[in-house]
Design an enzyme around this catalytic site. Sequence first.
Site, PDB file in Angstrom:
ATOM      1  N   ASP A  26      31.774  53.066  46.674  1.00  0.00           N
ATOM      2  CA  ASP A  26      32.203  51.739  46.457  1.00  0.00           C
ATOM      3  C   ASP A  26      30.989  50.752  46.039  1.00  0.00           C
ATOM      4  O   ASP A  26      30.052  50.879  46.577  1.00  0.00           O
ATOM      5  CB  ASP A  26      32.589  50.939  48.066  1.00  0.00           C
ATOM      6  CG  ASP A  26      32.718  49.589  47.880  1.00  0.00           C
ATOM      7  OD1 ASP A  26      32.747  48.885  46.933  1.00  0.00           O
ATOM      8  OD2 ASP A  26      33.303  48.948  48.994  1.00  0.00           O
ATOM      9  N   LEU A  27      30.987  50.565  44.895  1.00  0.00           N
ATOM     10  CA  LEU A  27      29.812  50.063  44.170  1.00  0.00           C
ATOM     11  C   LEU A  27      29.527  48.664  44.796  1.00  0.00           C
ATOM     12  O   LEU A  27      28.331  48.074  44.415  1.00  0.00           O
ATOM     13  CB  LEU A  27      29.899  49.779  42.688  1.00  0.00           C
ATOM     14  CG  LEU A  27      30.036  51.296  41.766  1.00  0.00           C
ATOM     15  CD1 LEU A  27      30.687  51.180  40.742  1.00  0.00           C
ATOM     16  CD2 LEU A  27      28.319  51.558  41.544  1.00  0.00           C
ATOM     17  N   TYR A  73      30.733  28.003  40.560  1.00  0.00           N
ATOM     18  CA  TYR A  73      31.102  29.418  39.973  1.00  0.00           C
ATOM     19  C   TYR A  73      32.527  29.484  39.198  1.00  0.00           C
ATOM     20  O   TYR A  73      33.238  28.673  39.360  1.00  0.00           O
ATOM     21  CB  TYR A  73      31.552  30.439  41.338  1.00  0.00           C
ATOM     22  CG  TYR A  73      32.333  31.593  41.083  1.00  0.00           C
ATOM     23  CD1 TYR A  73      31.347  32.754  40.865  1.00  0.00           C
ATOM     24  CD2 TYR A  73      33.465  31.761  40.979  1.00  0.00           C
ATOM     25  CE1 TYR A  73      31.891  34.005  40.615  1.00  0.00           C
ATOM     26  CE2 TYR A  73      34.064  33.151  40.981  1.00  0.00           C
ATOM     27  CZ  TYR A  73      33.369  34.398  40.656  1.00  0.00           C
ATOM     28  OH  TYR A  73      33.944  35.474  40.409  1.00  0.00           O
ATOM     29  N   ILE A  92      40.435  53.428  31.784  1.00  0.00           N
ATOM     30  CA  ILE A  92      39.765  54.226  30.750  1.00  0.00           C
ATOM     31  C   ILE A  92      38.761  55.151  31.654  1.00  0.00           C
ATOM     32  O   ILE A  92      38.356  55.931  31.065  1.00  0.00           O
ATOM     33  CB  ILE A  92      38.969  53.320  29.870  1.00  0.00           C
ATOM     34  CG1 ILE A  92      37.979  52.451  30.574  1.00  0.00           C
ATOM     35  CG2 ILE A  92      39.732  52.351  29.078  1.00  0.00           C
ATOM     36  CD1 ILE A  92      36.994  51.510  29.725  1.00  0.00           C
ATOM     37  N   ASN A 110      31.292  53.193  34.453  1.00  0.00           N
ATOM     38  CA  ASN A 110      32.412  52.682  34.101  1.00  0.00           C
ATOM     39  C   ASN A 110      33.053  51.591  34.763  1.00  0.00           C
ATOM     40  O   ASN A 110      33.725  50.787  34.420  1.00  0.00           O
ATOM     41  CB  ASN A 110      33.215  53.860  33.751  1.00  0.00           C
ATOM     42  CG  ASN A 110      34.884  53.411  33.596  1.00  0.00           C
ATOM     43  OD1 ASN A 110      35.325  52.712  32.475  1.00  0.00           O
ATOM     44  ND2 ASN A 110      35.741  53.378  34.641  1.00  0.00           N
ATOM     45  N   SER A 112      31.230  44.722  27.915  1.00  0.00           N
ATOM     46  CA  SER A 112      32.210  44.006  27.214  1.00  0.00           C
ATOM     47  C   SER A 112      31.836  42.977  26.342  1.00  0.00           C
ATOM     48  O   SER A 112      30.654  42.612  26.505  1.00  0.00           O
ATOM     49  CB  SER A 112      32.988  43.436  28.568  1.00  0.00           C
ATOM     50  OG  SER A 112      34.034  42.503  27.868  1.00  0.00           O
TER      51      SER A 112
END
Length: 317
Positions: free
Chosen positions: A88-89, A192, A41, A115, A170
């Site tokens: 690169d987040l 986790y 997207i 996004n 989301s």
Amino acid sequence: MWPFWWKGASGFSARSTAEEVTHGIDGTGLTAIVTGASSGIGEETTRVLALRGVHVVMAVRNTDSGNQVREKILKETPEAKIDVMKLDLSSMASVRSFASEYKSLNLPLNLLINNAGIMACPFTLSSDNIELQFATNHLGHFLLTNLLLEKMKKTANESNREGRIVIVSSEGHRFAYGAGIRFDKINDEASYNTLQAYGQSKLCNILHATELARQFKEQGVNITANSLHPGSIMTNLLRYHSFINTIGNAVGKYVLKSIPQGAATTCYAALHPQAKGVSGEYLMDNNISNPNSQGKDKDLAKKLWEFSLSLTGEEES
């Protein structure tokens, strides 16, 4: 998600595509950053914004892939204005480098489309030793937004045009850990859970938009911030869950959105006149919707803000 055929107050539905919700809208003179713009997207958002005249800066991990997408869009829309920059987040150093380079270009910034994301990956620590989904989906975008806020405020003020921050969340936020955000267990590998950690990061996206909107209103800033659910879409987000992929490929055409439909709510929130002045909302299927109770918790949003500031080493502005 509403039934595909149901049209909300906006006049659009889950079936509406990004091109349909932006039909007739002229984005000339606007500049946007789209993270994760080289696939899914993000790619479609880039294509449609560029189609409407927006100058799009693709913020991507792989610039080769980004340039391939850019060339593909330019073949379709030769007049499109698109640049590709590395981001690169999961790395705060990369986020800071990107923001610094962007500022050096002296470009305006009207739209920030947060996004990019990863989904349900095995437990991994980022280069900053932070659980990867939290680091990539929330913290990287939090830092990026903070570093570019003054640029957005300046652009909104000088252009007299509303700035918009759009954060892709989301419905998965509903499946976060019971506590919502486990501030004291962000890096706890023993407990986790891949999908709950994803839900946690998506809840953070909603709360980030909520707190940004509160601050903008308090400061009288002409910028809005909203989060959204794009819909259930078969993209490479699901690469870590082959079983889900198998089921999705079998029944997807009956219950899942296409990528053009999945990008619609992002493009609606970014460009549509109906979204003018709308801030602090959670959108779905091109209409205002409702997150869960944790997604509406303003105290939790403030706590997350302070926690994120401490992790990124940013001071309160």
